[in-house]
Enzyme design. Structure first.
Site, mmCIF file in Angstrom:
data_model
loop_
_atom_site.group_PDB
_atom_site.id
_atom_site.type_symbol
_atom_site.label_atom_id
_atom_site.label_comp_id
_atom_site.label_asym_id
_atom_site.label_seq_id
_atom_site.Cartn_x
_atom_site.Cartn_y
_atom_site.Cartn_z
ATOM 1 N N TYR A 35 0.850 -1.203 0.000
ATOM 2 C CA TYR A 35 0.000 0.000 0.000
ATOM 3 C C TYR A 35 0.878 1.243 0.000
ATOM 4 C CZ TYR A 35 0.803 1.085 4.991
ATOM 5 O OH TYR A 35 1.372 1.426 6.196
ATOM 6 N N CYS A 36 0.264 2.375 -0.407
ATOM 7 C CA CYS A 36 1.008 3.641 -0.381
ATOM 8 C C CYS A 36 0.104 4.748 0.164
ATOM 9 C CB CYS A 36 1.619 3.969 -1.736
ATOM 10 S SG CYS A 36 0.496 3.872 -3.155
ATOM 11 N N ARG A 37 -0.133 5.808 -0.652
ATOM 12 C CA ARG A 37 -0.855 6.980 -0.121
ATOM 13 C C ARG A 37 -2.350 6.967 -0.395
ATOM 14 N NH1 ARG A 37 3.925 10.186 -2.925
ATOM 15 N NH2 ARG A 37 5.433 10.268 -1.201
#
Length: 219
Positions: free
Chosen positions: A178-180
């Site tokens: 996952y990221c932003r």
């Protein structure tokens, strides 16, 4: 006696100051990045592909509207959101824009179509599988964003370091990156890299804030 009309005019004039400072797409992007954690002017310049001078100008406007604050660390000036409520506001702005404008949905779909065939995972599924110890969760954002806030149990592995650390990842366990959030493609690129190296990987399109809200609803 103070006139009620004058008071209302003054009040809405102050509200409009926030609106004016948010009228720039680049300033919205800067606020979005700062919602992930404090950043130097140079880091914001790199992330937005703006010159340091342009970023500084936008930051000055945001600072004048009390949306950001800054401190000095050696030769660097570090900016952060002036209040946590601003992060909630930006999140609500994204939600409202998606709801009101079909074009936002289309752009988001284009983001997702670029990664057709890439399996995602929901927050509920991730929660269940993490409780059972069935997945390894990777946070592929820069390390300072992970240190500011992350999903409990996630391992920090910035995308720039992922290729050299592939050999340390298990091949017999599913990996979730996952990221932003949905408009950030770091996790999609990470999943692509992991899969091309024989690792069964999935993308979580949600952000840390989405996870926290999900957990609040559970309890």
């Amino acid at each position: 006696m103070v006139d009620e009309r004058d008071l209302k005019d003054l009040l809405y004039q102050e509200f409009a100051r926030i609106g004016k400072c948010l009228s720039s797409p680049k300033r919205l992007e800067v606020l979005d990045l700062l919602s992930q954690g404090p950043k130097s002017v140079e880091a914001l310049s790199k992330a937005t592909t703006m010159s340091v001078a342009n970023v500084s100008q936008h930051l000055q406007t945001l600072n004048n509207a009390r949306m950001v604050k800054f401190r000095k660390e050696g030769n660097y000036v570090i900016y952060e959101l002036a209040d946590d409520v601003i992060s909630d506001f930006i999140h609500s702005l994204h939600t409202l824009s998606e709801k009101q404008f079909a074009q936002v949905q289309q752009i988001k779909q284009t983001f997702l179509n670029a990664n057709m065939g890439m399996d995602g995972i929901s927050l509920a599924d991730l929660n269940d599988r993490m409780e059972k110890g069935e997945v390894l969760l990777l946070d592929v954002r820069p390390k300072e964003e992970y240190e500011n806030a992350h999903i409990p149990g996630a391992v920090s592995m910035p995308f720039e370091e992922l290729r050299e650390k592939l050999s340390s990842l298990p091949t017999d366990t599913d990996v979730v990156a996952y990221c932003r959030g949905p408009y950030c493609l770091l996790s999609a690129e990470a999943v692509e890299l992991l899969r091309s190296n024989g690792i069964n990987a999935f993308r979580l399109e949600n952000s840390v804030q989405d996870w926290n809200e999900f957990q609040d609803h559970l309890h």
